[in-house]
Design a protein around this motif. Structure first.
Motif, PDB file in Angstrom:
ATOM      1  N   ALA A   9      41.383  -5.018 -38.323  1.00 15.58           N
ATOM      2  CA  ALA A   9      41.211  -3.987 -39.349  1.00 15.58           C
ATOM      3  C   ALA A   9      42.207  -2.859 -39.128  1.00 15.58           C
ATOM      4  O   ALA A   9      42.591  -2.573 -37.990  1.00 15.58           O
ATOM      5  N   LEU A  10      42.618  -2.223 -40.202  1.00 15.30           N
ATOM      6  CA  LEU A  10      43.452  -1.029 -40.130  1.00 15.30           C
ATOM      7  C   LEU A  10      42.715   0.079 -40.845  1.00 15.30           C
ATOM      8  O   LEU A  10      42.275  -0.096 -41.991  1.00 15.30           O
ATOM      9  N   THR A  12      42.962   4.137 -41.966  1.00 18.16           N
ATOM     10  CA  THR A  12      43.777   5.347 -42.077  1.00 18.16           C
ATOM     11  C   THR A  12      42.880   6.585 -41.924  1.00 18.16           C
ATOM     12  O   THR A  12      41.675   6.529 -42.147  1.00 18.16           O
ATOM     13  N   VAL A  74      51.658  -0.830 -41.010  1.00 17.96           N
ATOM     14  CA  VAL A  74      51.203  -2.208 -41.213  1.00 17.96           C
ATOM     15  C   VAL A  74      51.993  -3.162 -40.319  1.00 17.96           C
ATOM     16  O   VAL A  74      51.426  -4.058 -39.676  1.00 17.96           O
ATOM     17  N   LEU A  84      46.079  -9.274 -40.565  1.00 14.52           N
ATOM     18  CA  LEU A  84      45.239  -8.157 -40.989  1.00 14.52           C
ATOM     19  C   LEU A  84      44.196  -8.701 -41.959  1.00 14.52           C
ATOM     20  O   LEU A  84      44.547  -9.391 -42.924  1.00 14.52           O
ATOM     21  N   LEU A  87      41.567  -3.563 -44.657  1.00 15.22           N
ATOM     22  CA  LEU A  87      42.195  -2.247 -44.760  1.00 15.22           C
ATOM     23  C   LEU A  87      41.165  -1.261 -45.265  1.00 15.22           C
ATOM     24  O   LEU A  87      40.530  -1.499 -46.303  1.00 15.22           O
ATOM     25  N   ASN A  89      41.192   2.395 -46.588  1.00 14.13           N
ATOM     26  CA  ASN A  89      41.952   3.565 -47.033  1.00 14.13           C
ATOM     27  C   ASN A  89      41.025   4.776 -46.998  1.00 14.13           C
ATOM     28  O   ASN A  89      40.324   5.073 -47.967  1.00 14.13           O
ATOM     29  N   MET A 121      49.800   2.043 -48.791  1.00 12.47           N
ATOM     30  CA  MET A 121      49.145   1.211 -47.787  1.00 12.47           C
ATOM     31  C   MET A 121      48.678  -0.116 -48.387  1.00 12.47           C
ATOM     32  O   MET A 121      48.835  -1.182 -47.776  1.00 12.47           O
ATOM     33  N   THR A 122      48.119  -0.061 -49.580  1.00 12.88           N
ATOM     34  CA  THR A 122      47.630  -1.284 -50.216  1.00 12.88           C
ATOM     35  C   THR A 122      48.792  -2.234 -50.505  1.00 12.88           C
ATOM     36  O   THR A 122      48.682  -3.448 -50.266  1.00 12.88           O
ATOM     37  N   VAL A 125      50.000  -3.887 -47.218  1.00 11.07           N
ATOM     38  CA  VAL A 125      49.089  -4.813 -46.535  1.00 11.07           C
ATOM     39  C   VAL A 125      48.712  -6.020 -47.395  1.00 11.07           C
ATOM     40  O   VAL A 125      48.199  -7.019 -46.880  1.00 11.07           O
ATOM     41  N   LEU A 129      46.534  -9.469 -46.344  1.00  9.89           N
ATOM     42  CA  LEU A 129      45.141  -9.673 -46.735  1.00  9.89           C
ATOM     43  C   LEU A 129      44.984 -10.995 -47.493  1.00  9.89           C
ATOM     44  O   LEU A 129      44.015 -11.729 -47.281  1.00  9.89           O
ATOM     45  N   LEU A 143      39.506  -4.975 -48.839  1.00 12.49           N
ATOM     46  CA  LEU A 143      40.080  -3.652 -49.036  1.00 12.49           C
ATOM     47  C   LEU A 143      38.925  -2.705 -49.326  1.00 12.49           C
ATOM     48  O   LEU A 143      38.136  -2.966 -50.241  1.00 12.49           O
TER      49      LEU A 143
END
Length: 253
Positions: A9-10, A12, A74, A84, A87, A89, A121-122, A125, A129, A143
């Motif tokens: 997972a990332l 922000t 990323v 990944l 995400l 956000n 970011m979307t 990534v 994804l 997401l």
């Protein structure tokens, strides 16, 4: 086996508040977590805490309003783990106040963080994804966009904040329609009043009004919102939580 074991997972805005709590929750559920924010010292402390609890975290100090920095964040996660799956956000800013005489730099800041950074970011990534949804152990990817009750209702004194959060909701719904059949899910979390640092950035006269409002209720804690994110990303593959509206019980607006 923990529900997110083997995933990455990332998050922000992971240096405090909802982002920090979310990173901890996802790590507790077995995900390796890339921690992205500008305050590197706080990220290092969080990564150490996650490591002490048996998790794995990567510190990525970055200002994601810079598109190149978003791409690099990323890329750093991919270089570390090769994948990944999630995400979140979360990075955002809330600069309230009347339209008349509003500092334009506040409006620009909200547009940069609340909208442009989400888009950057979307975009960065997305291919990862989609790959996770097709080939990953869960055969689904997520997401999650952290919005606000301001994305559902409009109030005076928050025009541009309302604009950005309504924009997050509109983008998320279009994203859902485009990618749902590829098992790339999108969820929007819309918290009401939460005890975070968001209000620390308000102008003094507006901060005083907000402090009085917060004192009149038992607000949500960041961990409450993290629980909502955890719920969204741990649903079975055939189930998608599109929106989750979360208010303090005592909040009446």
């Amino acid at each position: 086996m923990r529900p997110l074991e083997g995933t990455v997972a990332l998050v922000t805005g992971a240096s405090s508040g909802i982002g920090e709590a979310t990173a901890r929750a996802l790590a507790d559920d077995g995900a390796a977590v890339a921690l992205v924010a500008r305050r590197g010292d706080r990220l290092e402390a969080l990564a150490a805490s996650i490591g002490d609890a048996g998790g794995e975290a990567l510190v990525v100090e970055a200002d994601i309003t810079d598109r190149a920095a978003a791409d690099a964040a990323v890329a750093a996660a991919i270089a570390r783990w090769g994948r990944l799956d999630i995400l979140v956000n979360n990075a955002g800013v809330m600069l309230l106040g009347p339209i008349a005489d509003a500092p334009l730099e506040e409006w620009d800041r909200m547009l940069e963080i609340n909208l442009r950074a989400v888009l950057s970011m979307t975009h960065a990534v997305l291919p990862h994804l989609l790959a996770a949804a097709e080939l990953g152990p869960r055969r689904v990817a997520d997401l999650v966009n952290i919005s606000s009750t301001a994305g559902r209702q409009v109030k005076r004194g928050s025009a541009v904040y309302n604009l950005t959060k309504h924009g997050v909701g509109a983008f998320s719904e279009s994203f859902r329609q485009e990618f749902s059949r590829r098992h790339l899910r999108v969820g929007v979390v819309e918290p009401g009043a939460v005890r975070t640092e968001l209000r620390d950035h308000l102008r003094p006269e507006i901060r005083a009004v907000q402090a009085e409002r917060m004192a009149a209720m038992e607000a949500l804690e960041p961990s409450d919102v993290a629980d909502a994110v955890r719920y969204i990303v741990t649903r079975p593959r055939h189930q998608m939580i599109n929106e989750l509206l979360l208010r303090p019980t005592e909040q009446d607006d």
